[in-house]
Design an enzyme around this catalytic site. Structure first.
Site, mmCIF file in Angstrom:
data_model
loop_
_atom_site.group_PDB
_atom_site.id
_atom_site.type_symbol
_atom_site.label_atom_id
_atom_site.label_comp_id
_atom_site.label_asym_id
_atom_site.label_seq_id
_atom_site.Cartn_x
_atom_site.Cartn_y
_atom_site.Cartn_z
ATOM 1 N N GLY A 51 -8.919 5.810 2.203
ATOM 2 C CA GLY A 51 -9.467 6.704 3.271
ATOM 3 C C GLY A 51 -10.968 6.417 3.645
ATOM 4 O O GLY A 51 -11.665 7.497 4.019
ATOM 5 N N THR B 122 -7.385 2.917 9.530
ATOM 6 C CA THR B 122 -7.606 3.384 10.863
ATOM 7 C C THR B 122 -8.453 2.803 11.847
ATOM 8 O O THR B 122 -8.348 2.755 13.016
ATOM 9 C CB THR B 122 -8.117 5.027 10.759
ATOM 10 O OG1 THR B 122 -6.799 5.541 9.814
ATOM 11 C CG2 THR B 122 -7.960 5.601 11.942
ATOM 12 N N ASP C 202 0.837 -1.133 0.025
ATOM 13 C CA ASP C 202 -0.269 0.106 0.157
ATOM 14 C C ASP C 202 0.888 1.328 0.200
ATOM 15 O O ASP C 202 1.861 1.621 0.930
ATOM 16 C CB ASP C 202 -0.672 -0.003 1.190
ATOM 17 C CG ASP C 202 -1.920 1.087 1.414
ATOM 18 O OD1 ASP C 202 -2.200 1.486 0.178
ATOM 19 O OD2 ASP C 202 -2.296 1.521 2.556
ATOM 20 N N HIS D 278 -7.278 9.897 4.977
ATOM 21 C CA HIS D 278 -6.930 9.125 5.708
ATOM 22 C C HIS D 278 -7.004 9.603 7.151
ATOM 23 O O HIS D 278 -7.073 10.802 7.388
ATOM 24 C CB HIS D 278 -5.300 8.747 5.614
ATOM 25 C CG HIS D 278 -5.117 8.012 4.124
ATOM 26 N ND1 HIS D 278 -4.287 8.825 3.023
ATOM 27 C CD2 HIS D 278 -5.266 7.010 3.714
ATOM 28 C CE1 HIS D 278 -4.075 8.157 2.210
ATOM 29 N NE2 HIS D 278 -4.694 6.886 2.380
HETATM 30 P P1 13P Z 1 -8.063 5.100 6.451
HETATM 31 O O1 13P Z 1 -6.997 4.889 7.457
HETATM 32 O O2 13P Z 1 -8.782 6.215 6.577
HETATM 33 O O3 13P Z 1 -9.212 3.649 6.614
HETATM 34 O O4 13P Z 1 -7.391 4.774 5.034
HETATM 35 C C1 13P Z 1 -7.173 3.757 4.780
HETATM 36 C C2 13P Z 1 -6.022 3.900 3.407
HETATM 37 O O5 13P Z 1 -6.308 4.501 2.515
HETATM 38 C C3 13P Z 1 -5.140 2.986 3.331
HETATM 39 O O6 13P Z 1 -4.448 3.125 2.149
HETATM 40 ZN ZN ZN Z 2 -4.282 5.154 1.466
#
Ligand code: 13P
Ligand code: ZN
Length: 282
Positions: free
Chosen positions: A207, A231, A81, A178
Site C-alpha cells: 500500500g 495504484t 502478489d 491499498h
Molecule cells: P498500492 O496499490 O497502494 O500501491 O499497494 C500496492 C500493493 O500493496 C500491492 O500488493
Molecule cells: Zn498489497
C-alpha cells in the site's frame, strides 16, 4: 536475468535500502519497469495479483517477464502478489515464478500459520522464497480483500509467526492501505521498529501509493526491504493514455497511446527506485 527475491532482499536488508516491487498488468508496464531498473542499475521485482494472473495467464506473464529479464543485466524477480490459496501458489511455481506471496492475513493466527506453512514447504522445496502477511493492510487490492479493515501487526505475533512458518519475508500492517488514501494515514513506524527488532527476516510494505517520501524513507530505516507500488502506476499509465486520446478520434494505432502509458510508468518507476535507495545496487 530472472532471479529470486531471496538474495535481493537479504542484500537490501544488509544495505539498509529497499527493492521496489511494481505491479504490472500488461506488456508496456513490464517493459517500463525493466527499462527503469536497467537505466538505474537496480534490482527490481515485477509482481502480479491473482486477478492479473487470471486476466493475462500465468504462462503469458512468465514468458513476457522472463524474456525481458533475459535481455537485461539487472536481476528481475517475478513475484505472485497476494496469492490467495495453495492451488495458485502451486500453479505459479510450476510456471516458473521466482517468488510467491501467500496471503492468509484475513484468517486467524493459527489458520494463517497453517496455510503459510503448507505454501512455504512447497515454495522453498522448489527453491523459491515466500512472503506472508500478518496483520491487515486495508483497502482493496485488485478485487481482493480486507476492505476497510486495517489491523496493525502485533510484534510478538509477528515473531511467533515467522518462527512457526519459516517464511523468507513478512508483510506487516502498520497503517498503510491499498489504493489512494482518502485522508493522511498514520504510519506506525514505532511498531515497525519493534517488529523489526523481533523478526529477523526482511519486512515488506504494502500500500505504498500515496505515502510521502519522508514516510517511505522512515519505513526503510526501520526494516522495510521491499515496497509494493501498484495504484500509482496504473494511475499514471491511464492518465497518459487518456490524455493522448482526449479530443481526437483519429488515433487508432494502439502503439501510439500505449507507448505514452509506458513512458509515464518508466518515469515514475525511476523516481521510486531512487527513493528506495536501490539505484546502483546491482
Ligand atoms: P498500492 O496499490 O497502494 O500501491 O499497494 C500496492 C500493493 O500493496 C500491492 O500488493
Ligand atoms: Zn498489497
Amino acid at each position: 536475468m530472472l532471479a529470486t527475491t531471496k538474495e535481493m532482499l537479504l542484500k537490501a536488508q544488509a544495505g539498509k535500502y529497499a527493492v521496489c516491487a511494481f505491479n504490472a498488468e500488461n506488456m508496456e508496464m513490464a517493459q517500463a519497469i525493466v527499462q527503469a531498473a536497467d537505466a538505474l542499475r537496480a534490482p527490481v521485482i515485477i509482481q502480479t495479483t491473482p486477478s492479473t494472473a487470471q486476466y493475462g495467464g500465468l504462462h503469458v506473464l512468465y514468458a513476457m517477464v522472463s524474456a525481458l529479464a533475459k535481455k537485461t543485466g539487472v536481476p528481475v524477480a517475478l513475484h505472485l502478489d497476494h496469492g490467495d490459496g495453495f492451488p495458485l501458489i502451486c500453479r505459479a511455481l510450476r510456471e516458473g515464478y521466482t517468488s510467491v506471496m501467500i496471503d492468509g492475513s484475513r484468517l486467524q493466527f493459527d489458520q494463517n500459520a497453517a496455510l503459510t506453512i503448507q505454501a512455504a514447504l512447497v515454495a522453498q522445496a522448489s527453491g523459491v522464497p515466500i512472503e506472508a502477511e500478518i496483520g491487515y493492510v486495508g483497502g482493496k487490492e485488485d478485487g481482493l480483500s480486507n476492505e476497510a479493515k486495517t489491523g496493525l501487526t502485533d510484534p510478538y505475533d509477528a515473531e511467533r509467526f515467522v518462527k512457526f512458518t519459516g517464511v523468507d519475508s513478512l508483510a506487516v500492517g502498520i497503517g498503510t492501505a491499498h489504493g489512494f488514501y482518502k485522508q493522511k494515514p498514520f504510519i506506525d513506524t514505532k511498531r515497525l521498529a519493534e517488529i523489526n527488532s523481533r523478526v529477523g527476516v526482511p519486512l515488506v510494505l504494502h500500500g505504498a501509493t500515496g505515502l510521502s517520501d519522508h514516510v517511505i524513507v522512515d519505513c526503510i530505516s526501520n526494516g522495510i526491504c521491499k515496497i509494493n507500488f501498484a495504484t500509482e502506476l496504473r494511475a499514471v499509465f491511464t492518465e497518459a493514455v487518456r490524455l493522448t486520446l482526449s479530443g481526437t478520434e483519429s488515433i487508432i494505432d494502439t502503439k501510439k497511446y500505449l507507448s505514452e502509458g509506458r513512458e509515464a510508468v518508466f518515469e515514475l518507476a525511476k523516481k521510486k527506485i531512487v527513493l528506495s535507495g536501490s539505484k546502483n545496487k546491482v
